[in-house]
Design a protein around this motif. Structure first.
Motif, PDB file in Angstrom:
ATOM      1  N   ARG A   1       8.302   6.515   0.784  1.00 46.02           N
ATOM      2  CA  ARG A   1       7.259   5.659   1.358  1.00 46.02           C
ATOM      3  C   ARG A   1       6.134   5.410   0.377  1.00 46.02           C
ATOM      4  NH1 ARG A   1       9.560   8.224   5.965  1.00 46.02           N
ATOM      5  NH2 ARG A   1       9.495  10.117   4.726  1.00 46.02           N
ATOM      6  N   HIS A   2       5.523   4.235   0.525  1.00 45.47           N
ATOM      7  CA  HIS A   2       4.295   3.969  -0.225  1.00 45.47           C
ATOM      8  C   HIS A   2       3.150   4.345   0.695  1.00 45.47           C
ATOM      9  CE1 HIS A   2       6.408   1.801  -3.305  1.00 45.47           C
ATOM     10  NE2 HIS A   2       7.040   1.117  -2.372  1.00 45.47           N
ATOM     11  N   LEU A   3       2.468   5.405   0.399  1.00 46.25           N
ATOM     12  CA  LEU A   3       1.327   5.776   1.227  1.00 46.25           C
ATOM     13  C   LEU A   3       0.071   5.692   0.367  1.00 46.25           C
ATOM     14  CD1 LEU A   3       2.861   8.775   3.183  1.00 46.25           C
ATOM     15  CD2 LEU A   3       2.322   6.532   4.089  1.00 46.25           C
ATOM     16  N   PRO A   4      -0.515   4.524   0.219  1.00 40.96           N
ATOM     17  CA  PRO A   4      -1.666   4.355  -0.659  1.00 40.96           C
ATOM     18  C   PRO A   4      -2.869   5.134  -0.136  1.00 40.96           C
ATOM     19  CG  PRO A   4      -1.344   2.424   0.682  1.00 40.96           C
ATOM     20  CD  PRO A   4      -0.201   3.333   0.965  1.00 40.96           C
ATOM     21  N   LEU A   5      -3.589   5.656  -1.067  1.00 40.66           N
ATOM     22  CA  LEU A   5      -4.686   6.548  -0.671  1.00 40.66           C
ATOM     23  C   LEU A   5      -6.059   5.945  -0.896  1.00 40.66           C
ATOM     24  CD1 LEU A   5      -3.196   9.795  -2.094  1.00 40.66           C
ATOM     25  CD2 LEU A   5      -3.257   9.059   0.270  1.00 40.66           C
ATOM     26  N   GLY A   6      -6.181   4.660  -1.002  1.00 38.50           N
ATOM     27  CA  GLY A   6      -7.490   4.036  -1.185  1.00 38.50           C
ATOM     28  C   GLY A   6      -7.589   3.436  -2.564  1.00 38.50           C
TER      29      GLY A   6
END
Lengths: 846, 233
Positions: free
Chosen positions: A124-129
């Motif tokens: 998954r792409h879980l961008p953190l900001g």
């Protein structure tokens, strides 16, 4: 060129005629627009559910091809460790996934997702900001969570803000540790449904100990799948992600298809409207066409002129309909997503999707429907004889001669429809084709039925009726070519009213009966703790001993994994005091108790449908147990309104052996007749230790909340019913206006002879009343047939439940009153106008 | 019942232009007389009948039928007056297609809630006089033009009106039938001492008239007699 010019002149003639009757032309366009709007709105709702489902699941599963899950919807975390260390499957990730409520986000249902940051890179792409920090670096605390940027902005949350995670009455306070942000809007929308944290935090929040929900895998080869399955412990198994999602997604497909079909019903009413308007318009221009024919206009010229005129209305109406549909669609999307979430699967992302194909469908449906509806009047116009050969009312005479033939054709179509529905494939498309054929067939029967009914009325009460009522009745049969279409439209819309009214009424009655039979206890005590649902045996014993408690039903309910439906619920009763009048849809074996004891099961009809169980005693189904897949013999299929993937009832030893549950998770208390519920509920509340997740609710409260859920499912159906009625009433108003316009000369004669304006109005109102009365009477049998089809065919396929049809005299009376009132309402404006008829102008009208 | 027109003005809007048809027109149609109105198409012959019957109102001036001033009545009063005192005969018969011969004849009496005992014998007598009693249950579409006009004449006379207005009663019939119809109207009207005002293009019509007027130049001009009256000569 000359030909083109000629056509232009013909078209101009028609359009000018329409401009003279602007109100009716506008009504026609409005009717087309409403029909198209229904189709667009429902298609929007469908594509939005599709999109929302996709977005709700894509963010969760991402690139995983397979999943390892357990019969009890969770597995020990050690399975993941073994997978990595012993089998060396590195493209694997442990996942915890559960629906929770977040009060700070407006009580939205979110997916709490626990992930292992180190394993996530493949999935998954879980961008953190914006600073793109690494997930693992931020998730240092045990209760830090990530939420989407959009939520943070909307609800004024930032890093460090406290957030409450609510599950089954348990509230856990966590802290916003990071914001999920991305320039990719689609990704950001997908992330809207998530609250992300790491595995251990999720285990703590959900009190899952060392368990996880599943392991996601990316497997390239099939043989690897086999290698993985073999060493897995019993009750833990490998499934294909796509297949599993497909099974879950399939739960609501029939429901959505039935909505499409209902929206097509509104458009179908549009066919009547367009046919009516165009044929009236053509009929009014009969003399004009005859003159044009005498002057040399060809049949095809007249045909194409009429079709071109219809095309103009169709295009304008369809474009307006698409725009209106987009507006209405937003409401429909919310209603449908809410129903799907309540009944089938939780959609954490509510996405309104306006697909180009939806708009194209609306346009094509509107234009095609209009063309089909305009075809017959256009052919009729093309068949006009030149003026020198014209005989007034020749087309009416021709129609009157055709009436027995139409009746016979109607019977043939009705028979074909019955055959199609009985023997055709069980698909919504076939059912609704059958339904439309029934409407069409019934419409063809109407001219003869109207003639017989009017003659019977006249024969029975000619002396009593008086001259005005006699005139009103004879006017109906005099222009049957037009009045029969008008009354057929009214009949169809009234029958739709009866159908939906009987369907919802019968359904509600069945639900009330079901609640009384199955969960009719006066007080309900149940565990709200999803992880540890067992009630303390000591508490159970004490509750049983309470004064005023006459009897107790004690049982357990456990959700388990199902390959066919994602999740099903298992029930086993320790004691059962409910009336439990099982409504068997397939006859059970006689010795129920002994069959249950020997390991047979009962399944609900929804379960049977999802798992493709043939409704015959002796069928079997394979369920995933902690001992692996086991085949269970089915003793019977019962009528049930418990939603989701359905439910299975089994003996306690069976439940204990195959799923390891021998607890009590719920109780129903049946109180002595003189014992009120409230004091007993208060006493139980006092017995419950603080912090326990146990709900105590009255039977009445439960009944009300269940009925509220089911009532919601019919909101969209009722909205479509209103839309259908609006299209039909537009058509009826248009037709009545046209019909009464044709009487202008006659009204002039009556006025000249000394008839008062009030008497003229009375005559027309009577006529309209008879339209409604006769249409209402004809609608009763059609409505009864429609109710039966909606309940036993369409609704059964849409929701998977059956119930008994309850056709009360009240509904029939209501339908006749409604039909008469609709016709009267449509007649009021033209009747008022008729009262003001300019006599000398009317007398000179041809 | 005398009909008197006093300084009648009437004009109407014709596609945006004002068109005058009567300008300070006065005339008298004596009780019991047969008056024939002639004139070119579109000069206002039918409009004259509409004014006399109260279907239309003059812009100014007074129109009296007997003791009643039509031009001062409300719409309802004029309708009821028309129903009770005036019989109308039209070129296109204007029978109600969904009513039988007898029902067409008694329609107005029924609307006026007159007892059937009163109107049925008179309807029967008149229908027998015109030879259509046997066809009383037939619908108009099954009758010939001449027969339909005979029904229309009976309808105009059944409520015993004081005044009969006929607008081209023979205009849609062949010459022979037209002559018979004229004879019938004339004899029935004279027998019952009614006032008849008839608009016609028929050159034979003068033969039945007591007086003739021509509508021209926004006025009614009396034409010189003598007129031949075959029915009472």
């Amino acid at each position: 060129m000359n030909r083109l010019m000629g056509s232009r002149t013909l078209i101009r003639t028609c359009l000018r005629h329409s401009r003279r009757h602007l109100l009716r032309t506008l009504l026609l366009i409005f009717g087309i627009a409403m029909g198209v709007a229904g189709v667009v709105a429902i298609d929007m709702a469908k594509t939005s559910v599709e999109k929302s489902f996709e977005m709700s699941t894509t963010a969760l599963v991402s690139r995983a091809t397979h999943q390892i899950t357990g019969a009890r919807l969770e597995i020990p975390q050690s399975v993941f460790t073994k997978l990595r260390t012993r089998l060396g499957i590195h493209r694997s990730a442990p996942v915890i996934s559960r629906h929770v409520t977040v009060p700070e986000l407006d009580d939205r249902i979110m997916t709490l997702m626990g992930v292992d940051p180190f394993s996530e890179t493949h999935f998954r792409h879980l961008p953190l900001g914006t600073d793109n920090r690494d997930l693992s670096a931020v998730m240092t605390g045990s209760t830090g969570v990530f939420i989407a940027q959009s939520h943070a902005g909307r609800f004024g949350l930032d890093i460090g803000s406290p957030l409450t995670i609510s599950l089954g009455g348990r509230n856990t306070t966590v802290t916003v540790a990071g914001i999920l942000d991305s320039p990719d809007k689609a990704l950001l929308q997908m992330l809207e449904g998530l609250v992300v944290t790491d595995i251990s935090a999720a285990q703590e929040i959900l009190d899952m100990g060392d368990h996880i929900t599943r392991i996601d895998l990316i497997l390239d080869r099939k043989d690897v799948a086999k290698e993985i399955q073999e060493p897995l412990p019993e009750g833990v198994f490998l499934v294909e992600t796509d297949q599993q999602n497909h099974a879950v997604r399939g739960l609501s497909r029939s429901f959505e298809n039935s909505l499409t079909a209902f929206s097509m019903l509104a458009l179908f009413m549009g066919i009547f409207l367009i046919y009516n308007t165009v044929s009236f318009s053509v009929s009014r221009r009969h003399r004009l066409h005859a003159i044009l024919r005498a002057l040399g206009a060809t049949r095809s010229g007249i045909f194409f002129t009429v079709m071109a005129e219809v095309m103009v209305y169709a295009v304008i109406g369809s474009i307006l309909g698409v725009l209106l549909g987009i507006l209405m669609g937003k409401g429909a999307v919310q209603a449908v997503i809410a129903t799907v979430s309540e009944m089938y699967f939780t959609l954490t992302v509510g996405q309104t999707d306006i697909a180009g194909i939806t708009l194209a469908k609306g346009l094509v449906a509107g234009i095609l429907t209009s063309m089909v509806a305009g075809l017959f009047p256009a052919l009729g116009a093309a068949g006009t004889r030149p003026v020198s050969l014209m005989h007034k009312s020749v087309s009416e005479h021709r129609f009157q001669k055709m009436i027995p033939g139409l009746f016979a054709a109607g019977l043939v179509i009705l028979t074909a429809a019955a055959l199609l529905m009985r023997t055709g494939p069980a698909q919504a498309g076939y059912d609704f084709t059958g339904l439309f054929m029934i409407f069409f067939g019934a419409a063809l029967l109407t001219p003869l039925i109207i003639r017989v009914l009017v003659r019977t009325l006249l024969a029975a009460g000619e002396r009593l009726l008086g001259i005005m009522l006699t005139m009103a009745l004879r006017n109906i049969t005099r222009s049957l070519r037009q009045t029969s279409v008008l009354m057929a439209s009214l009949m169809v819309v009234t029958s739709v009213y009866i159908g939906i009214e009987v369907m919802t009424g019968s359904f509600r009655q069945s639900i009330v009966q079901w609640v009384d039979d199955h969960i009719g206890g006066h007080v309900h005590v149940s565990s709200a703790d999803e992880r540890h649902p067992a009630l303390d045996p000591d508490l159970v014993a004490r509750i049983r001993q309470l004064p005023g408690v006459a009897a107790v039903s004690a049982y357990n309910i456990h959700p388990v994994f199902s390959r066919a439906a994602g999740k099903v619920h298992l029930f086993s009763y320790e004691s059962n005091q409910s009336v439990m009048r099982w409504s068997w849809t397939a006859a059970p074996e006689t010795e129920l108790a002994s069959l249950l004891e020997s390991g047979w099961i009962f399944v609900s009809e929804i379960f049977a449908r999802q798992h493709q169980v043939e409704p015959e005693a002796g069928a079997a189904v394979i369920l995933e147990t902690r001992e692996g897949p086991i085949s269970f013999q089915i003793a019977g299929i019962f009528r049930d309104f418990f939603m989701g993937g359905g439910r299975v009832v089994m003996s306690r030893p069976t439940m204990a052996r195959y799923w390891g549950h021998d607890d009590i998770t719920a109780m129903q208390l049946f109180l002595a007749s003189d014992t009120p519920a409230k004091p007993v509920m208060d006493e139980i509340q006092e017995m419950i230790p603080p912090g326990s997740l146990i709900q105590v609710r009255s039977g009445a409260e439960i009944k009300q909340s269940i009925l509220a859920v089911f009532d919601n499912t019919f909101i969209i159906t009722s909205a479509l019913q209103v839309l259908t009625a609006m299209v039909a009433l537009t058509g009826i108003l248009n037709a009545v206006m046209a019909l009464l316009l044709e009487r202008t000369r006659e009204i002039g004669i009556l006025r000249a002879c000394g008839t008062l304006p009030g008497q003229v109005r009375q005559l027309l109102i009577h006529e309209c009343f008879f339209y409604g009365l006769i249409a209402g009477i004809m609608a009763i049998p059609l409505g009864a047939v429609l109710s039966w089809i909606l309940i036993h065919v369409i609704n059964q396929r849409a929701f998977g439940w059956t119930y008994d049809m309850v056709l009360t005299p009240g509904v029939m009376v209501q339908a006749v009153v409604l039909s008469s009132a609709a016709a009267l309402a449509a007649g009021i404006f033209p009747a008022l106008a008729a009262g003001r008829t300019h006599i000398s102008e009317a007398l000179h009208m041809e | 019942m005398d009909v008197q027109m006093q300084k009648i003005n009437k004009s109407f809007d014709d596609s945006g232009r004002r068109r005058t048809i009567f300008c300070s027109t006065s005339a008298r149609f004596p009780s019991g007389s047969v008056t024939v109105i002639v004139g070119k198409s579109g000069v206002g012959k039918s409009s004259l009948l509409n004014l006399i019957s109260g279907i239309d109102l003059p812009d100014s001036g007074q129109l009296r039928v007997g003791d009643h001033c039509i031009s001062d009545m409300t719409d309802t009063e004029r309708t009821l007056f028309r129903r009770r005192h005036i019989g109308f005969i039209y070129q296109f018969f204007n029978l109600i297609p969904v009513l039988t011969v007898l029902e067409n004849v008694i329609l107005i009496a029924e609307l006026d809630r007159v007892s059937p005992k009163t109107y049925l014998p008179r309807a029967q007598t008149l229908l027998e006089q015109v030879g259509l009693w046997d066809r009383r249950s037939d619908f108009p579409e099954t009758l010939s033009g001449g027969e339909q006009q005979r029904v229309a004449i009976v309808r105009a006379l059944v409520n015993n009106p004081d005044l009969v207005l006929a607008d081209e009663p023979t205009g849609n019939l062949d010459q022979d039938t037209g002559r018979k119809i004229m004879q019938m109207i004339s004899s029935l009207v004279r027998d019952q001492r009614k006032t008849l005002i008839m608009v016609t293009h028929s050159p034979d019509a003068a033969a039945w008239a007591d007086q003739m007027f021509a509508v021209a130049d926004c006025d009614l001009a009396a034409m010189d007699g003598p007129f031949h009256e075959p029915s009472h000569g």
